[in-house]
Design an enzyme around this catalytic site. Sequence first.
Site, PDB file in Angstrom:
ATOM      1  N   ALA A 138       0.858  -1.189   0.000  1.00 34.43           N
ATOM      2  CA  ALA A 138       0.000   0.000   0.000  1.00 34.43           C
ATOM      3  C   ALA A 138       0.889   1.231   0.000  1.00 34.43           C
ATOM      4  O   ALA A 138       2.006   1.217   0.515  1.00 34.43           O
ATOM      5  CB  ALA A 138      -0.913  -0.004   1.225  1.00 34.43           C
ATOM      6  N   ALA A 140       0.556   5.517   0.742  1.00 33.56           N
ATOM      7  CA  ALA A 140      -0.268   6.631   1.212  1.00 33.56           C
ATOM      8  C   ALA A 140       0.574   7.900   1.206  1.00 33.56           C
ATOM      9  O   ALA A 140       1.735   7.901   0.786  1.00 33.56           O
ATOM     10  CB  ALA A 140      -0.821   6.345   2.603  1.00 33.56           C
ATOM     11  N   SER A 141      -0.021   8.990   1.678  1.00 37.63           N
ATOM     12  CA  SER A 141       0.633  10.292   1.587  1.00 37.63           C
ATOM     13  C   SER A 141       1.843  10.407   2.501  1.00 37.63           C
ATOM     14  O   SER A 141       2.779  11.144   2.197  1.00 37.63           O
ATOM     15  CB  SER A 141      -0.373  11.398   1.922  1.00 37.63           C
ATOM     16  OG  SER A 141      -0.954  11.159   3.185  1.00 37.63           O
ATOM     17  N   ALA A 143       3.406   7.470   4.153  1.00 40.35           N
ATOM     18  CA  ALA A 143       4.279   6.295   4.138  1.00 40.35           C
ATOM     19  C   ALA A 143       3.776   5.279   3.130  1.00 40.35           C
ATOM     20  O   ALA A 143       2.680   5.408   2.579  1.00 40.35           O
ATOM     21  CB  ALA A 143       4.340   5.676   5.533  1.00 40.35           C
ATOM     22  N   GLN A 144       4.616   4.261   2.905  1.00 42.01           N
ATOM     23  CA  GLN A 144       4.150   3.106   2.142  1.00 42.01           C
ATOM     24  C   GLN A 144       4.661   1.844   2.831  1.00 42.01           C
ATOM     25  O   GLN A 144       5.625   1.874   3.599  1.00 42.01           O
ATOM     26  CB  GLN A 144       4.564   3.171   0.685  1.00 42.01           C
ATOM     27  CG  GLN A 144       6.017   3.013   0.361  1.00 42.01           C
ATOM     28  CD  GLN A 144       6.260   3.204  -1.151  1.00 42.01           C
ATOM     29  OE1 GLN A 144       5.616   4.021  -1.813  1.00 42.01           O
ATOM     30  NE2 GLN A 144       7.197   2.447  -1.704  1.00 42.01           N
ATOM     31  N   VAL A 145       3.971   0.737   2.565  1.00 38.59           N
ATOM     32  CA  VAL A 145       4.194  -0.509   3.304  1.00 38.59           C
ATOM     33  C   VAL A 145       4.671  -1.591   2.344  1.00 38.59           C
ATOM     34  O   VAL A 145       4.088  -1.785   1.268  1.00 38.59           O
ATOM     35  CB  VAL A 145       2.898  -0.961   4.017  1.00 38.59           C
ATOM     36  CG1 VAL A 145       3.123  -2.269   4.751  1.00 38.59           C
ATOM     37  CG2 VAL A 145       2.416   0.119   4.974  1.00 38.59           C
ATOM     38  N   LYS A 159       6.852  -0.453   7.303  1.00 31.64           N
ATOM     39  CA  LYS A 159       6.217   0.832   7.002  1.00 31.64           C
ATOM     40  C   LYS A 159       7.307   1.897   6.968  1.00 31.64           C
ATOM     41  O   LYS A 159       7.988   2.140   7.970  1.00 31.64           O
ATOM     42  CB  LYS A 159       5.172   1.153   8.070  1.00 31.64           C
ATOM     43  CG  LYS A 159       4.353   2.400   7.813  1.00 31.64           C
ATOM     44  CD  LYS A 159       3.280   2.557   8.897  1.00 31.64           C
ATOM     45  CE  LYS A 159       2.422   3.789   8.668  1.00 31.64           C
ATOM     46  NZ  LYS A 159       1.371   3.924   9.713  1.00 31.64           N
ATOM     47  N   ASP A 294      -9.662   4.813  14.008  1.00 35.80           N
ATOM     48  CA  ASP A 294      -9.925   4.604  12.581  1.00 35.80           C
ATOM     49  C   ASP A 294     -10.252   3.128  12.326  1.00 35.80           C
ATOM     50  O   ASP A 294      -9.553   2.441  11.569  1.00 35.80           O
ATOM     51  CB  ASP A 294      -8.701   5.030  11.766  1.00 35.80           C
ATOM     52  CG  ASP A 294      -8.994   5.105  10.271  1.00 35.80           C
ATOM     53  OD1 ASP A 294     -10.189   5.180   9.905  1.00 35.80           O
ATOM     54  OD2 ASP A 294      -8.040   5.092   9.475  1.00 35.80           O
TER      55      ASP A 294
END
Length: 561
Positions: A138, A140-141, A143-145, A159, A294
Amino acid sequence: MFSFLKINRNIRSIRRYWNIVRVLSQYGFDNALEMLGLSDVAARGRHLFKRGALDLSRYTSAERMRMALEELGPTFVKLGQILSTRPDIIPAPFVVEFEKLQDHVASFSFDDLRDQIESELGASVEELFEVIDHVPLAAASIAQVHRARLKGGEEVVVKVRRPGVVKLVESDISAMMALAQLAERHISGSELYEPVAVMREFARTIRREMDFSREGHTIEKFRDNFKSTHWMHFPHVYWSHSSRGVLTMEYIDGIKVSDLASLQKAGLDRKVIAQRGADAFLEMVLKHGFFHGDPHPGNVFILPENRICLLDYGIVGRIDESLTSFLSDIIIAIVNRDMDQVISLLLFAGDISDSLDIRSLKRDLSHFVDGYYEVPLSDIEVGRMLLEFIEIITLYNIRIQPDLMLLAKSLVIVEGMGRSLNPDFDMVEHVRPFMEKALRRKMSPKNIYKDLSMVLSSYSSLARNLPRDLKEIINRLNRNKFKIDLEHRGLDKFNADFDRSMNRLSSSLILAALIIGSSIIMQTEKGPQFLGFPVLAFMGYVVAGLLGLWLVYAIIRSGRM
């Protein structure tokens, strides 16, 4: 060296500030810029910033603001996502639009990933991991995994913070804070919403989210809170492979809670999962005062034996003892249909305006309670009921704690998941035992004694400090050093407009003087001549003409004829 870095940071902030202004103007928010005291910038934007093929008339202001936030990048998307949980600050149409905000970013390269990991952990990727996937799970703005395997054979996910994101966020925060200060200075009534305080809270939130070591400690705190609950699982954190910019966790091989077909195929009990999920969330809120903020289906995985695992701990909420007591008292007052007690609790716990219409508030709350009268408990959606209650009190500008807003949103999500897993799911039945425990704890002799002790201590402190404070006030009066600070709001815009008008008036007087003086010289026919005209008169007319053209252009550009 440090001064040079500070100058560079300030230049970045200024550039970002002007980019924000450009985007706001591009999406038709010139009026907002004028309200912020940036009327000159707004006027320049109408002439310089091209809006392209975008037809603004097709979109509502909420839709345009969502598109502007998406164009401005990750920090503004995060701001919109957080504001979507604050219906007490922004209107309902903006809440709906901001809920649609998602991180749409391209993944960064594996070479950048390698540099980030090696910079953060002080060792090469080959030394740290046996293997690491080049393609992210994945992006995202922030971080990425990536999936990986440690030297010991443990399957993990890594991460990694996005390169340069900290500088970008800090630059955005500086620009946002400048706009928030302008809002407090120029917009009448903005003090009720405290834009600067909201921005400070947002800055703290996003800085915490960028610090992955905090997320690791959060996971461990949740694990410690549920150490006696065998059906709750929390990912193991590998601290030897983690830092502020890298977080290495156990890989969770589970089924998403929203994948009902896979749950059924795996032989898992959906009713048990719904019950355990509700109990876990309510225990977080009402027992530990620390909950996952969340819990959408993508962050909830189901493991064998109906065990539940939560992911992504970047957003958490905290409910302290006083807020738990407030919720209990509100629920009791609503059940007893005691609107006077409800209003009394709101006045005590919330930030209220001087113009609060208590009679209308009492009427609307009575209608709210009547709407649930004789409704079967199984048909009541606790989360939506809480959101409806919050919506009513925000109409009267009663501000409540942000964590309560986050709780209401999270409760709606948890309750929705429960009903999707089990159509007969009844959140009220799950809430009841927790509320009974909370009430017994509140009415216990130990708690009553504690409350009385706190009240007596407060009055004792007041009694000790009052004579000293009165003496200080009297001494200041006697020494003529008693000061009262008055703050005038909205005068900056008036002063700027007044200065601009005076400058134009002065220019007009100079223009008139040049024309009159040149005309007088023209009549004397003395001095050097050019084409039969006095040179001084000719020069005066030229200067007057240029000054007049500049004055007309400035008036037209401002948009105020």
